[in-house]
Design a protein around this motif. Structure first.
Motif, short mmCIF file in Angstrom:
data_model
loop_
_atom_site.label_atom_id
_atom_site.label_comp_id
_atom_site.label_asym_id
_atom_site.label_seq_id
_atom_site.Cartn_x
_atom_site.Cartn_y
_atom_site.Cartn_z
N THR A 44 44.84 -18.67 38.34
CA THR A 44 45.15 -19.68 37.34
C THR A 44 44.82 -21.03 37.96
N VAL A 45 43.98 -21.81 37.28
CA VAL A 45 43.48 -23.07 37.81
C VAL A 45 43.98 -24.21 36.94
N LEU A 46 44.47 -25.25 37.60
CA LEU A 46 44.81 -26.49 36.90
C LEU A 46 43.94 -27.62 37.45
N LEU A 47 43.23 -28.29 36.55
CA LEU A 47 42.47 -29.48 36.92
C LEU A 47 43.26 -30.70 36.47
N THR A 48 43.58 -31.57 37.40
CA THR A 48 44.36 -32.77 37.07
C THR A 48 43.51 -34.01 37.34
N PRO A 49 43.47 -34.97 36.41
CA PRO A 49 42.65 -36.17 36.60
C PRO A 49 43.13 -36.98 37.80
N CYS A 50 42.18 -37.44 38.62
CA CYS A 50 42.52 -38.25 39.79
C CYS A 50 41.53 -39.39 39.97
N GLY A 51 40.75 -39.69 38.94
CA GLY A 51 39.77 -40.76 39.02
C GLY A 51 39.36 -41.20 37.63
N GLN A 52 38.47 -42.16 37.58
CA GLN A 52 38.01 -42.72 36.31
C GLN A 52 37.01 -41.79 35.64
N VAL A 53 37.25 -41.50 34.35
CA VAL A 53 36.32 -40.68 33.59
C VAL A 53 35.07 -41.50 33.28
N ARG A 54 33.89 -40.92 33.53
CA ARG A 54 32.63 -41.59 33.20
C ARG A 54 32.02 -40.91 31.99
N ARG A 55 31.41 -41.72 31.14
CA ARG A 55 30.74 -41.20 29.94
C ARG A 55 29.47 -42.00 29.70
N PRO A 56 28.46 -41.37 29.09
CA PRO A 56 27.31 -42.16 28.66
C PRO A 56 27.71 -43.04 27.49
N ARG A 57 26.89 -43.99 27.16
CA ARG A 57 27.20 -44.91 26.07
C ARG A 57 25.90 -45.27 25.36
N PRO A 58 25.97 -45.77 24.15
CA PRO A 58 24.76 -46.23 23.47
C PRO A 58 24.17 -47.45 24.18
N GLY A 59 22.86 -47.63 24.04
CA GLY A 59 22.20 -48.80 24.58
C GLY A 59 22.01 -48.79 26.07
#
Length: 472
Positions: free
Chosen positions: A264-279
């Protein structure tokens, strides 16, 4: 026992005529021997799955699905009242480990395993015969468990669920993590990682159930390859067993570790989420000089494509992947497939995906149309070029066959001859089309002032596949 026909178009045998009153009664049928359930055959499984066997007695007991606490040995996980229910069972069904824990009981044993169809049919037959059937399950049977399958197969009136503490609850309790906010995914027996790719962008904790193929180290490498590095990984291996092991790792550490098949695996956020963006600016992307769709054209193309969150979108001739990356902003719960035939450019797409953590973007190295059969059927298709040669009509024909009904295709054309050829092709198909010319100019310095330098004009042709037209 009454049989109910559930398949329209399949006839049941006609009932036999009743026996005359003065004729001798037929010999009593010899009851069939109960098969060895450890070697239950698939023979007859199509027939079993085609019918629901109704109980001969109206008061037949429902099948009891009993969840056992994942953090304890099976017998210790049961209260005295629940242990009595197991002891009173005439048939015990479950995985090999759980059945082994109750091997001293006289009940008939039926092992759960793939394929499930014959086992489910056997459970239905035994209940119809008036047997008390208890199905043993780990944790909560309705948390990616057998409970949902039995409810769907037999109906809520024929199944009773008594849940235990699930593996998710146990893992969250050990971490002090409220589990109502956790996104839950099961990768057990699955190969498609698209749900994981979509979930990591949401920045919430994730619970993953793994198996011998989808191990935690493989998942860590998969995420890092896509630039997803903002999670810590907590792995609970063989939870509740004698060899239980708990590890708290970074994704880099997990990628180099070795794990067993039951985690059983739990992934917990520990940093800034990056996403692509328009432009996206040209200097933000790695690309071959001159091979990048201009920002204004990308914006216009996406407005014509009209992608939705759960769509599958193809970007054919993706070059640097700029259209695919910006499409990922809109198709954030689906998948975007960037197809590129030149290996160096495909590596550029992978690097750009990593920079922006665009996990939903798949990179396919191959030439169109030869690589298309291995891709999922698309709702939207963008063709960035390659339609000026003699094979243009053949390429369009194969893409249009794969496009789902109601789907939309956008073609980028620089040459007027390419635009005319595409117009003739879609006119023959009878598809409605829309044409847009994109003419953008950018400010450039000139002396003490600036002037507007025009980019090459680009024509965008959008075509709609009729909703009633089936996919070939």
């Amino acid at each position: 026992m009454k049989q109910q026909n559930l398949l329209p178009g399949i006839s049941l045998p006609a009932p036999r005529p009743s026996r005359p009153a003065d004729s001798p009664p037929p010999p009593a049928p010899v009851p069939p021997a109960v098969p060895d359930t450890e070697a239950w055959s698939r023979q007859g499984s199509p027939l079993h799955s085609a019918f629901v066997f109704e109980p001969a007695a109206e008061a037949a007991e429902p099948v009891l699905v009993l969840g056992l606490d994942c953090a304890l040995p099976p017998r210790e996980a049961l209260s005295p009242a629940r242990l009595r229910l197991v002891e009173q069972a005439e048939v015990l069904c479950g995985g090999r480990r759980l059945l082994e824990a109750f091997r001293d009981l006289p009940a008939e044993r039926l092992r759960l395993g793939a394929p499930l169809e014959p086992v489910l049919a056997r459970i239905s037959h035994l209940r119809a015969a008036g047997k008390r059937v208890v199905v043993l399950a780990d944790g909560d049977p309705l948390f990616y468990g057998i409970g949902a399958t039995l409810l769907h197969q037999m109906g809520p009136g024929a199944v009773r669920i008594l849940p235990g503490v699930s593996s998710l609850q146990q893992a969250c309790a050990r971490l002090g993590l409220p589990w109502h906010d956790v996104i839950c995914l099961s990768l057990h027996g699955r190969q498609d990682l698209a749900p994981l790719n979509a979930a990591v962008q949401r920045g919430r904790p994730l619970s993953l159930l793994t198996d011998a193929r989808m191990t935690p180290d493989l998942l860590a490498r998969h995420l890092l390859d896509r630039g997803v590095d903002w999670f810590g990984m907590h792995v609970f291996e063989e939870m509740g067993g004698e060899d239980e092991k708990t590890r708290h790792l970074s994704l880099e550490e997990a990628a180099a570790a070795f794990f067993g098949p039951v985690c059983t695996v739990l992934l917990t956020p520990c940093g800034q989420v990056r996403r692509p963006r328009p432009g996206l600016a040209p200097d933000e992307l790695r690309h071959e000089a001159g091979l990048q769709t201009k920002p204004a054209v990308r914006a216009a193309a996406l407005s014509l494509l009209r992608p939705e969150p759960r769509h599958t979108l193809w970007d054919l001739g993706a070059a640097s992947g700029s259209v695919a990356l910006e499409a990922a902003c809109l198709v954030h719960e689906g998948r975007v497939v960037a197809v590129e035939r030149v290996p160096a450019r495909a590596l550029d797409i992978q690097e750009n995906r990593r920079r922006f953590g665009a996990a939903v973007v798949e990179v396919c190295l191959g030439s169109v149309p030869r690589c298309l059969p291995r891709l999922p059927d698309p709702h939207r298709v963008f063709i960035g070029g390659g339609l000026s040669g003699d094979g243009a009509d053949g390429l369009l024909e194969q893409v249009c066959r794969r496009l789902l009904p109601g789907g939309r295709l956008v073609v980028s054309c620089i040459l007027l001859d390419t635009l005319a050829r595409c117009r003739r092709f879609f006119a023959r198909l009878g598809w409605s089309t829309e044409i847009m010319q994109v003419q953008a100019s950018r400010a450039r310095p000139l002396g003490q002032d600036v002037f507007l330098a025009a980019d090459n004009a680009v024509f965008l042709l959008a075509a709609d596949k009729p909703s009633g037209q089936p996919k070939a």
